[in-house]
Design an enzyme around this catalytic site. Sequence first.
Site, short mmCIF file in Angstrom:
data_model
loop_
_atom_site.label_atom_id
_atom_site.label_comp_id
_atom_site.label_asym_id
_atom_site.label_seq_id
_atom_site.Cartn_x
_atom_site.Cartn_y
_atom_site.Cartn_z
N LYS A 98 106.73 -56.83 46.02
CA LYS A 98 106.54 -58.53 46.39
C LYS A 98 105.00 -59.16 45.81
CE LYS A 98 109.85 -58.88 48.60
NZ LYS A 98 111.51 -58.73 48.08
N TYR B 261 106.25 -51.38 50.15
CA TYR B 261 106.58 -52.74 49.45
C TYR B 261 105.72 -54.04 49.53
CZ TYR B 261 110.10 -56.55 51.81
OH TYR B 261 110.62 -57.76 51.89
N SER C 160 107.12 -61.27 51.08
CA SER C 160 107.17 -61.25 52.41
C SER C 160 105.75 -61.73 52.65
CB SER C 160 107.32 -59.51 51.55
OG SER C 160 106.63 -59.17 53.25
N ASN D 200 114.24 -51.38 42.74
CA ASN D 200 114.67 -52.56 42.44
C ASN D 200 113.74 -53.75 43.03
OD1 ASN D 200 117.14 -51.23 44.19
ND2 ASN D 200 115.94 -49.59 45.07
#
Lengths: 264, 264
Positions: free
Chosen positions: B155, B151, B114, B89
């Site tokens: 990013k 995560y 992020s 994703n």
Amino acid sequence: MDDPVLLTGAGGRVGQAILSRLADEYDWRLLDREPIPEERRHGVPESASFVADVTDDAAVADAVAGCGAVIHLAGDPRPDAPWDSVLANNIDGTQTVFSAAVDAGVEKVAFASSNHAVGAYETDERTPEMYRADDDYRLDGEELPRPSNLYGVSKASGETLGRYYHDHADLDVVCVRIGNLTEGHPPREYERGQAMWLSHRDCAHLFDRCLAADYGYEIVYGISDNDRKYYSIERAKEVLGYDPQDNSAEYTFEGEPKNDPATE
Amino acid sequence: MDDPVLLTGAGGRVGQAILSRLADEYDWRLLDREPIPEERRHGVPESASFVADVTDDAAVADAVAGCGAVIHLAGDPRPDAPWDSVLANNIDGTQTVFSAAVDAGVEKVAFASSNHAVGAYETDERTPEMYRADDDYRLDGEELPRPSNLYGVSKASGETLGRYYHDHADLDVVCVRIGNLTEGHPPREYERGQAMWLSHRDCAHLFDRCLAADYGYEIVYGISDNDRKYYSIERAKEVLGYDPQDNSAEYTFEGEPKNDPATE
């Protein structure tokens, strides 16, 4: 390093440069997607040779069990490789290897990054001057990635994965941005290739130092001590004890220089 | 920006902070994996709303056709998201969006990165002091990634993809390392969250500036002008004309502070 060392991509160009010179120095385990023929195992028994894809979690876990270190070279090596291939083989595959290494209690991982992670620093304004001995432009490994291609994006992602596993799992990680590895002599008629030449013996020595030295997380450049260099090798010398023996300036070739990164 | 602007992840938290305040300022196209209910479209007609996954090349190409800019927010937003999800994703999805944007002749892309891309700079030695107003430690966007989690790795990979597409396709790209976005007031009893608070109005204003300003490739921090900040907002001010109105120090809360990144 007394424990076994896993060499992924052992049948490839970099793997062979390392294994052909260091076969007797470590207790090797080899991993490659294709079976490695006997003459390319350099005495490592077939029983220590794993045929598996680096995206296969279980197979990588099996290969790394009991190892003290990993040299991770496996991946799609083509600078023009398509995105889907580098996403799977280089990004996902590298995550698989780091994760399996941590789970197995490995101490250190040397990751084969690439000059292509930073190839776009070679701007029209800087080239071809930056490929020449009298130019003092240097990259030192602290700069942000500027990939030449999606392959270079995948290598930069691998470096960041290494940073994550170092910070969170106390794994020692060195990322080696490998230059232009050729056997016997530097690339002919190719200034850029001469600037970032890595001889086979310097390559083997550098990865030997990656297994022997103590470090935390490092990004170093893997090139010989070329007069034309625009990558600093100071950090590799200081932290790893890298002591390169070769310099592309010791070779002379006739003909017009070329500087097309695609020819690497 | 007179041409349409594609907002991916439009139904999510950041998308809503932007769209609820800027609905009338641009000719929006919305994309989300789930149908966006009318009250979250803020007047944007259903005919300009695309239901698609960002990993779907054809659907993204369809949504971005004719657009002049993209705000790319879509992805798995969970700091503890598993690798397979962020690989698909966030990494693959972001490549799809950048590639489609280039093919469609888009001028600029604002990418939602992020604080988790650099969360591991918050070491035991530096915290909790770095979250306090009298501490002068600053990250400015030129530092290498040090992700908090996978995560954050994803990013950082998105930022590198943006660098690649800027260098090779002349796409203007700004990566916004978003802090802790909350509505109404800063996080309570959470020094770290107060240090990196981003109010809804500052968020909308910042992305408005990302659409209006001229730049090449930038990494900026997306936080309000908090006394407690350890992210520099100087680059966002200078390049984008960011002029934040909020500061978490204007709010006082009782209770013991907490600094667990997992609570963000």
